[in-house]
Design a protein around this motif. Structure first.
Motif, PDB file in Angstrom:
ATOM      1  N   ARG A  94       0.864  -1.182   0.000  1.00  0.00           N
ATOM      2  CA  ARG A  94       0.000   0.000   0.000  1.00  0.00           C
ATOM      3  C   ARG A  94       0.898   1.229   0.000  1.00  0.00           C
ATOM      4  O   ARG A  94       2.085   1.158   0.329  1.00  0.00           O
ATOM      5  CB  ARG A  94      -0.974   0.026   1.176  1.00  0.00           C
ATOM      6  N   PHE A  95       0.326   2.363  -0.373  1.00  0.00           N
ATOM      7  CA  PHE A  95       1.088   3.603  -0.429  1.00  0.00           C
ATOM      8  C   PHE A  95       1.293   4.132   0.987  1.00  0.00           C
ATOM      9  O   PHE A  95       0.374   4.122   1.805  1.00  0.00           O
ATOM     10  CB  PHE A  95       0.354   4.637  -1.282  1.00  0.00           C
ATOM     11  N   VAL A  96       2.503   4.602   1.290  1.00  0.00           N
ATOM     12  CA  VAL A  96       2.807   5.194   2.593  1.00  0.00           C
ATOM     13  C   VAL A  96       2.113   6.548   2.711  1.00  0.00           C
ATOM     14  O   VAL A  96       1.582   6.902   3.754  1.00  0.00           O
ATOM     15  CB  VAL A  96       4.331   5.341   2.791  1.00  0.00           C
ATOM     16  N   ASP A  97       2.117   7.302   1.627  1.00  0.00           N
ATOM     17  CA  ASP A  97       1.480   8.616   1.555  1.00  0.00           C
ATOM     18  C   ASP A  97       1.130   8.840   0.095  1.00  0.00           C
ATOM     19  O   ASP A  97       1.364   7.979  -0.746  1.00  0.00           O
ATOM     20  CB  ASP A  97       2.432   9.698   2.074  1.00  0.00           C
ATOM     21  N   ILE A  98       0.600   9.988  -0.211  1.00  0.00           N
ATOM     22  CA  ILE A  98       0.255  10.268  -1.598  1.00  0.00           C
ATOM     23  C   ILE A  98       1.525  10.332  -2.448  1.00  0.00           C
ATOM     24  O   ILE A  98       2.599  10.678  -1.956  1.00  0.00           O
ATOM     25  CB  ILE A  98      -0.586  11.559  -1.732  1.00  0.00           C
ATOM     26  N   TYR A  99       1.403   9.962  -3.686  1.00  0.00           N
ATOM     27  CA  TYR A  99       2.520   9.948  -4.625  1.00  0.00           C
ATOM     28  C   TYR A  99       2.972  11.370  -4.956  1.00  0.00           C
ATOM     29  O   TYR A  99       2.247  12.326  -4.744  1.00  0.00           O
ATOM     30  CB  TYR A  99       2.116   9.226  -5.913  1.00  0.00           C
ATOM     31  N   GLU A 100       4.192  11.490  -5.499  1.00  0.00           N
ATOM     32  CA  GLU A 100       4.696  12.774  -5.977  1.00  0.00           C
ATOM     33  C   GLU A 100       4.513  12.828  -7.493  1.00  0.00           C
ATOM     34  O   GLU A 100       4.826  11.877  -8.191  1.00  0.00           O
ATOM     35  CB  GLU A 100       6.176  12.931  -5.642  1.00  0.00           C
ATOM     36  N   GLY A 101       4.044  13.924  -7.985  1.00  0.00           N
ATOM     37  CA  GLY A 101       3.822  14.088  -9.417  1.00  0.00           C
ATOM     38  C   GLY A 101       2.333  14.089  -9.713  1.00  0.00           C
ATOM     39  O   GLY A 101       1.531  14.249  -8.804  1.00  0.00           O
ATOM     40  N   PRO A 102       1.994  13.929 -10.937  1.00  0.00           N
ATOM     41  CA  PRO A 102       2.821  13.665 -12.091  1.00  0.00           C
ATOM     42  C   PRO A 102       3.657  14.879 -12.514  1.00  0.00           C
ATOM     43  O   PRO A 102       3.190  16.005 -12.484  1.00  0.00           O
ATOM     44  CB  PRO A 102       1.825  13.272 -13.177  1.00  0.00           C
ATOM     45  N   THR A 103       4.902  14.596 -12.894  1.00  0.00           N
ATOM     46  CA  THR A 103       5.833  15.605 -13.378  1.00  0.00           C
ATOM     47  C   THR A 103       6.175  15.283 -14.826  1.00  0.00           C
ATOM     48  O   THR A 103       6.560  14.148 -15.127  1.00  0.00           O
ATOM     49  CB  THR A 103       7.120  15.585 -12.522  1.00  0.00           C
ATOM     50  N   LEU A 104       6.050  16.264 -15.695  1.00  0.00           N
ATOM     51  CA  LEU A 104       6.318  16.048 -17.104  1.00  0.00           C
ATOM     52  C   LEU A 104       7.822  15.876 -17.342  1.00  0.00           C
ATOM     53  O   LEU A 104       8.619  16.696 -16.908  1.00  0.00           O
ATOM     54  CB  LEU A 104       5.775  17.210 -17.937  1.00  0.00           C
ATOM     55  N   SER A 105       8.206  14.799 -18.010  1.00  0.00           N
ATOM     56  CA  SER A 105       9.623  14.523 -18.287  1.00  0.00           C
ATOM     57  C   SER A 105       9.991  15.007 -19.683  1.00  0.00           C
ATOM     58  O   SER A 105       9.122  15.402 -20.463  1.00  0.00           O
ATOM     59  CB  SER A 105       9.891  13.018 -18.160  1.00  0.00           C
ATOM     60  N   GLU A 106      11.280  14.929 -19.999  1.00  0.00           N
ATOM     61  CA  GLU A 106      11.767  15.356 -21.310  1.00  0.00           C
ATOM     62  C   GLU A 106      11.206  14.493 -22.436  1.00  0.00           C
ATOM     63  O   GLU A 106      11.081  14.939 -23.560  1.00  0.00           O
ATOM     64  CB  GLU A 106      13.296  15.316 -21.339  1.00  0.00           C
ATOM     65  N   SER A 107      10.862  13.258 -22.132  1.00  0.00           N
ATOM     66  CA  SER A 107      10.337  12.352 -23.148  1.00  0.00           C
ATOM     67  C   SER A 107       8.821  12.509 -23.329  1.00  0.00           C
ATOM     68  O   SER A 107       8.185  11.674 -23.951  1.00  0.00           O
ATOM     69  CB  SER A 107      10.681  10.909 -22.791  1.00  0.00           C
ATOM     70  N   ASN A 108       8.261  13.561 -22.732  1.00  0.00           N
ATOM     71  CA  ASN A 108       6.832  13.876 -22.827  1.00  0.00           C
ATOM     72  C   ASN A 108       5.966  12.826 -22.135  1.00  0.00           C
ATOM     73  O   ASN A 108       4.818  12.610 -22.512  1.00  0.00           O
ATOM     74  CB  ASN A 108       6.406  14.077 -24.284  1.00  0.00           C
ATOM     75  N   LEU A 109       6.541  12.151 -21.142  1.00  0.00           N
ATOM     76  CA  LEU A 109       5.808  11.198 -20.313  1.00  0.00           C
ATOM     77  C   LEU A 109       5.725  11.762 -18.897  1.00  0.00           C
ATOM     78  O   LEU A 109       6.506  12.615 -18.509  1.00  0.00           O
ATOM     79  CB  LEU A 109       6.512   9.844 -20.297  1.00  0.00           C
ATOM     80  N   TRP A 110       4.763  11.264 -18.137  1.00  0.00           N
ATOM     81  CA  TRP A 110       4.558  11.737 -16.769  1.00  0.00           C
ATOM     82  C   TRP A 110       5.306  10.843 -15.794  1.00  0.00           C
ATOM     83  O   TRP A 110       5.155   9.622 -15.809  1.00  0.00           O
ATOM     84  CB  TRP A 110       3.075  11.755 -16.432  1.00  0.00           C
ATOM     85  N   LEU A 111       6.107  11.450 -14.914  1.00  0.00           N
ATOM     86  CA  LEU A 111       6.849  10.728 -13.889  1.00  0.00           C
ATOM     87  C   LEU A 111       6.067  10.782 -12.581  1.00  0.00           C
ATOM     88  O   LEU A 111       5.715  11.866 -12.103  1.00  0.00           O
ATOM     89  CB  LEU A 111       8.238  11.353 -13.696  1.00  0.00           C
ATOM     90  N   ILE A 112       5.792   9.610 -12.032  1.00  0.00           N
ATOM     91  CA  ILE A 112       5.096   9.501 -10.744  1.00  0.00           C
ATOM     92  C   ILE A 112       5.995   8.725  -9.792  1.00  0.00           C
ATOM     93  O   ILE A 112       6.464   7.636 -10.129  1.00  0.00           O
ATOM     94  CB  ILE A 112       3.729   8.803 -10.913  1.00  0.00           C
ATOM     95  N   SER A 113       6.264   9.290  -8.617  1.00  0.00           N
ATOM     96  CA  SER A 113       7.118   8.662  -7.604  1.00  0.00           C
ATOM     97  C   SER A 113       6.308   8.415  -6.342  1.00  0.00           C
ATOM     98  O   SER A 113       5.448   9.218  -5.994  1.00  0.00           O
ATOM     99  CB  SER A 113       8.294   9.572  -7.247  1.00  0.00           C
ATOM    100  N   ALA A 114       6.612   7.311  -5.673  1.00  0.00           N
ATOM    101  CA  ALA A 114       5.890   6.991  -4.438  1.00  0.00           C
ATOM    102  C   ALA A 114       6.730   6.055  -3.579  1.00  0.00           C
ATOM    103  O   ALA A 114       7.699   5.455  -4.046  1.00  0.00           O
ATOM    104  CB  ALA A 114       4.548   6.342  -4.757  1.00  0.00           C
TER     105      ALA A 114
END
Length: 151
Positions: A94-114
């Protein structure tokens, strides 16, 4: 409440930044003399895993809705396919807390960290250290049994 399955549309976590951190099962008492006594306080402790996903627009939007709706904003447990020293397997997470992002990357994809919490520390079965060669040579045994075993 049942443990939810890992969504088929969500790829495996990226290797970059991936790591496992175990909660300590020990209790330590320090004496006046400077010596310390360590003992096991718990037999089952959780682990935390830092994960990141790179997702296209539709997948990132679906991820956010899946987190909010199916996982009840991250409070619900789900089976997450993760790599540990035991190999790739599904772990109750399960997630410890809410994820970080989405952050737009150079490849035009969204980066989500958790950070995910694993219900149990991924370990070999009890008694595995009695015959360490069985673990250390398991790849050879598996290959030989599948290649040479009579059909």
């Amino acid at each position: 409440m049942a443990v939810l399955p890992y969504p088929h549309w969500l790829p495996e976590a990226l290797r970059e930044g991936y790591g496992i951190k175990h909660a300590s099962p020990l209790k330590r008492s320090t004496f006046v003399s400077g010596r310390a006594l360590s003992r096991r306080n718990y037999t089952s402790t959780p682990s935390e895993v830092a994960v990141r996903w790179l997702l296209p627009d539709a997948d990132a939007a679906l991820f956010e809705k899946w987190f909010q709706e199916d996982l009840v904003d991250g409070a619900a447990w789900f089976l997450c396919r993760l790599r540990t020293p035991l190999g790739m397997d599904y772990h109750k997470s399960r997630f410890v807390d809410i994820y970080e992002g989405p952050t737009l990357s150079e490849s035009n994809l969204w980066l989500i960290s958790a950070t995910l919490e694993l219900f149990e520390r991924p370990l070999l079965a009890d008694g595995s250290t009695v015959y360490p060669d069985a673990v250390l040579n398991s790849g050879i045994i598996d290959l030989t049994a599948n290649r040479e075993w009579p059909k």
